[in-house]
Design an enzyme around this catalytic site. Structure first.
Site, mmCIF file in Angstrom:
data_model
loop_
_atom_site.group_PDB
_atom_site.id
_atom_site.type_symbol
_atom_site.label_atom_id
_atom_site.label_comp_id
_atom_site.label_asym_id
_atom_site.label_seq_id
_atom_site.Cartn_x
_atom_site.Cartn_y
_atom_site.Cartn_z
ATOM 1 C CB SER A 57 14.893 -8.749 29.578
ATOM 2 O OG SER A 57 15.303 -7.621 30.308
ATOM 3 C CG HIS A 86 14.966 -9.943 34.766
ATOM 4 N ND1 HIS A 86 15.422 -8.700 35.113
ATOM 5 C CD2 HIS A 86 15.016 -9.970 33.387
ATOM 6 C CE1 HIS A 86 15.732 -8.012 34.021
ATOM 7 N NE2 HIS A 86 15.485 -8.756 32.960
ATOM 8 C CG HIS A 127 20.633 -4.811 40.898
ATOM 9 N ND1 HIS A 127 21.672 -4.790 39.998
ATOM 10 C CD2 HIS A 127 19.492 -4.647 40.166
ATOM 11 C CE1 HIS A 127 21.187 -4.607 38.783
ATOM 12 N NE2 HIS A 127 19.871 -4.528 38.850
ATOM 13 N NE ARG A 184 16.235 0.452 37.619
ATOM 14 C CZ ARG A 184 16.329 -0.831 37.252
ATOM 15 N NH1 ARG A 184 15.928 -1.207 36.047
ATOM 16 N NH2 ARG A 184 16.820 -1.735 38.079
ATOM 17 C CG ASP A 192 11.312 -5.189 39.832
ATOM 18 O OD1 ASP A 192 10.694 -4.592 38.935
ATOM 19 O OD2 ASP A 192 12.292 -5.916 39.611
HETATM 20 N N1 AMX Z 1 16.486 -11.736 49.760
HETATM 21 C C1 AMX Z 1 17.100 -12.810 50.265
HETATM 22 N N2 AMX Z 1 18.292 -13.257 49.862
HETATM 23 C C2 AMX Z 1 18.891 -12.553 48.907
HETATM 24 C C3 AMX Z 1 18.336 -11.405 48.339
HETATM 25 C C4 AMX Z 1 17.075 -11.011 48.783
HETATM 26 N N3 AMX Z 1 16.427 -9.948 48.290
HETATM 27 N N4 AMX Z 1 19.184 -10.920 47.399
HETATM 28 C C5 AMX Z 1 20.237 -11.753 47.370
HETATM 29 N N5 AMX Z 1 20.064 -12.736 48.276
HETATM 30 C C6 AMX Z 1 20.917 -13.903 48.519
HETATM 31 C C7 AMX Z 1 21.064 -14.686 47.229
HETATM 32 O O1 AMX Z 1 19.939 -15.526 47.008
HETATM 33 C C8 AMX Z 1 22.353 -15.427 47.475
HETATM 34 O O2 AMX Z 1 22.076 -16.513 48.342
HETATM 35 P P1 AMX Z 1 22.858 -17.915 48.212
HETATM 36 O O3 AMX Z 1 24.280 -17.597 48.535
HETATM 37 O O4 AMX Z 1 22.166 -18.782 49.210
HETATM 38 O O5 AMX Z 1 22.691 -18.363 46.794
HETATM 39 C C9 AMX Z 1 23.181 -14.397 48.259
HETATM 40 O O6 AMX Z 1 22.233 -13.470 48.829
HETATM 41 C C10 AMX Z 1 24.153 -13.606 47.399
HETATM 42 O O7 AMX Z 1 23.446 -13.051 46.320
HETATM 43 P P2 AMX Z 1 23.940 -11.681 45.644
HETATM 44 O O8 AMX Z 1 25.289 -11.916 45.074
HETATM 45 O O9 AMX Z 1 23.779 -10.559 46.592
HETATM 46 O O10 AMX Z 1 22.854 -11.445 44.502
HETATM 47 P P3 AMX Z 1 22.786 -12.073 43.041
HETATM 48 O O11 AMX Z 1 23.607 -11.231 42.141
HETATM 49 O O12 AMX Z 1 23.093 -13.531 43.074
HETATM 50 O O13 AMX Z 1 21.258 -11.925 42.713
HETATM 51 C C11 AMX Z 1 19.164 -10.825 42.641
HETATM 52 C C12 AMX Z 1 20.660 -10.673 42.434
HETATM 53 C C13 AMX Z 1 18.466 -9.564 42.171
HETATM 54 C C14 AMX Z 1 18.658 -12.004 41.806
HETATM 55 C C15 AMX Z 1 18.878 -11.065 44.145
HETATM 56 O O14 AMX Z 1 19.293 -9.939 44.879
HETATM 57 C C16 AMX Z 1 17.435 -11.400 44.428
HETATM 58 O O15 AMX Z 1 17.060 -12.568 44.333
HETATM 59 N N6 AMX Z 1 16.596 -10.367 44.793
HETATM 60 C C17 AMX Z 1 15.177 -10.579 44.987
HETATM 61 C C18 AMX Z 1 14.456 -10.684 43.641
HETATM 62 C C19 AMX Z 1 14.414 -9.343 42.931
HETATM 63 O O16 AMX Z 1 14.099 -8.313 43.512
HETATM 64 N N7 AMX Z 1 14.715 -9.341 41.644
HETATM 65 C C20 AMX Z 1 14.621 -8.136 40.797
HETATM 66 C C21 AMX Z 1 15.964 -7.558 40.434
HETATM 67 C C22 AMX Z 1 15.838 -6.343 39.529
HETATM 68 C C23 AMX Z 1 15.304 -6.739 38.193
HETATM 69 O O17 AMX Z 1 15.950 -7.471 37.449
HETATM 70 N N8 AMX Z 1 14.135 -6.322 37.827
#
Ligand code: AMX
Length: 444
Positions: free
Chosen positions: A245, A275, A324, A333, A379
């Site tokens: 964002s 996000h 994250h 947070r 979140d």
């Molecule tokens: N559950 C399951 N798998 C997860 C995970 C979770 N909570 N967080 C990361 N992973 C997986 C990724 O999908 C990725 O899988 P892949 O290799 O098969 O593609 C692997 O772990 C490596 O990812 P990463 O480097 O640790 O994370 P990222 O930087 O690519 O993504 C984020 C970060 C937040 C998108 C991810 O942790 C996620 O999807 N979390 C759940 C959704 C969430 O809570 N989002 C809110 C974030 C905060 C915000 O912006 N408000």
């Protein structure tokens, strides 16, 4: 005590020195390398590539966010509060983000008053919101309503009239402040329209602070919910520049699209499940877990949560609220919200479930071995607080995130205009370029 002056005067007076400082850094260190971009960074979403300037906040992977140098616990001590010893007011945070200086109580109040004075919505906006289909996601409504307010953009008008580029910041300030001032009403209208048949909550009340007025307009009257709003609107405001964002606001704004266009686009990004939508997803996940085990006659325990977490992972889904892109520890947070719950609602059923999830999910994610950060983010907690006070409409939660996010990203957008931030245009490469460069060192 510092002499009271308006936010506008204070922040405008800072511009020449800031411009000079940034120019000097750019000239003195123009060719100094900040690091080399690796192929995995190029293909992996640019993680940790330091190619963005963002002054309002800085995120440390271990410690979490600092707003103009202040951590959340520090802000809870030093920003003006509406109640003695209570949560910080987002108006004070806005002053801090804009000026880099902690406001006095008087200065925070001047921001409250300034926002109230700018709050009148163009009449077509309320009409449009009331005509949106009830099934339209509240974030779609928010983004659309912000776009509709663009008819009032002073920046767009000034640009069309040929304003000199050194003055862009003046009307950007106007638009950013107008937009922040109007968001609570827009968000409250969306809430009342979507869930309460269009029946309004309380009327706009300019004798209240930003958060309490917002809470009343949504139909919430408990003083403790006001405190939730103050905390919520403060901690979700800014998370440095690279998140979707914030980066969207910057990117769209860099084309000199006005603040309404930029922020509306940012809300489309915040509406993504990776996000801001994660706050809605978390509560859905927690309730689904609760339901599943209730049906089986089991209670929510460490073991059942573990089972449900694995089921989610095996279905190829993420566990919302965990992980994250930058943080590598529990999000402060999350902790701020947890502490609020421990203080005000330690026996809440959902809070207990969320606390147990915190004891189980990091280990599950570690065991799975993919996630770089197995700890909870912001979140993972917000839905519990909101539900406790009666806001059970999960798919509205991201709108609250959006109202808060405006405070951070629009403060930086103001500074982008003041510092003459240029059009964003990073270089992209294709597969042929990559192969040529990696195999023979030639750029094609
Ligand atoms: N559950 C399951 N798998 C997860 C995970 C979770 N909570 N967080 C990361 N992973 C997986 C990724 O999908 C990725 O899988 P892949 O290799 O098969 O593609 C692997 O772990 C490596 O990812 P990463 O480097 O640790 O994370 P990222 O930087 O690519 O993504 C984020 C970060 C937040 C998108 C991810 O942790 C996620 O999807 N979390 C759940 C959704 C969430 O809570 N989002 C809110 C974030 C905060 C915000 O912006 N408000």
């Amino acid at each position: 005590m510092r002499a009271a002056s308006s936010l506008k005067d204070t922040v405008f007076a800072q511009i020449p020195a800031k411009q000079k400082e940034l120019k000097e850094i750019g000239t003195k260190y123009a060719d100094k390398k900040l690091g080399d971009v690796t192929v995995s960074q190029t293909l992996g979403g640019g993680r940790d590539v330091k190619c963005m300037f963002w002054d309002t906040s800085l995120l440390d992977a271990q410690e979490g966010i600092r707003f103009r140098g202040y951590s959340i616990p520090e802000l809870q001590k030093s920003l003006p509060a509406a109640q003695a010893g209570g949560e910080p007011m987002p108006e004070g945070l806005l002053w801090l983000l804009m000026t880099g200086e902690l406001p006095t109580k008087e200065q925070a109040k001047s921001v409250t008053d300034e926002l109230h004075s700018r709050s009148k919505l163009p009449s077509h906006v309320a009409q449009a919101i009331s005509s949106f289909p009830k099934g339209m996601h509240p974030m779609t409504q928010l983004s659309a309503a912000v776009l509709m307010m663009q008819t009032d953009s002073k920046f767009a008008k000034a640009y069309q009239s040929g304003v000199n580029k050194t003055k862009y910041y003046e009307t950007t300030y106007e638009d950013c402040m107008d937009l922040m001032a109007r968001l609570p009403q827009v968000a409250a209208l969306i809430y009342r329209n979507t869930y309460h048949g269009g029946k309004p909550g309380a009327q706009y009340n300019s004798s209240l602070d930003y958060s309490a007025n917002f809470a009343r307009m949504m139909g919430y009257n408990q003083p403790q919910f006001d405190e939730v709003m103050r905390l919520y609107l403060t901690i979700h405001s800014d998370h440095e520049g690279g998140n979707v964002s914030a980066h969207t606001t910057r990117l769209v704004g860099s084309a000199l699209s006005d603040p309404y266009l930029s922020f509306s686009a940012a809300m489309c990004g915040l509406a993504g499940p990776l996000h801001g939508l994660a706050n809605q997803e978390v509560l859905g996940w927690v309730l689904e877990l609760n339901e599943e085990f209730k049906k089986q006659g089991k209670s929510v325990t460490h073991e059942t949560i573990r089972e449900f977490a694995w089921k989610t992972l095996k279905a190829g889904q993420v566990i919302p609220g965990y992980g994250h892109a930058v943080l590598r520890k529990t999000d402060p947070r999350y902790m701020a919200q947890r502490e609020f719950c421990l203080k005000h609602m330690p026996n809440d059923h959902l809070f207990k479930i969320v606390s147990t999830i915190y004891e189980v999910v990091p280990d599950v994610l570690k065991e799975q071995g993919k996630t770089k950060n197995p700890w909870p983010n912001v979140d993972a907690h917000s839905g519990v607080l909101l539900t406790h006070y009666g806001m059970t409409e999960h798919n509205y939660y991201t709108v609250l995130f959006g109202v808060s996010r405006a405070i951070g990203v629009l403060s930086q957008l103001f500074w982008d205009r003041a510092l003459g931030h240029p059009l964003e245009r990073p270089k992209s490469v294709n597969v042929a370029w990559l192969k040529s460069y990696l195999e023979s060192g030639k750029e094609i």
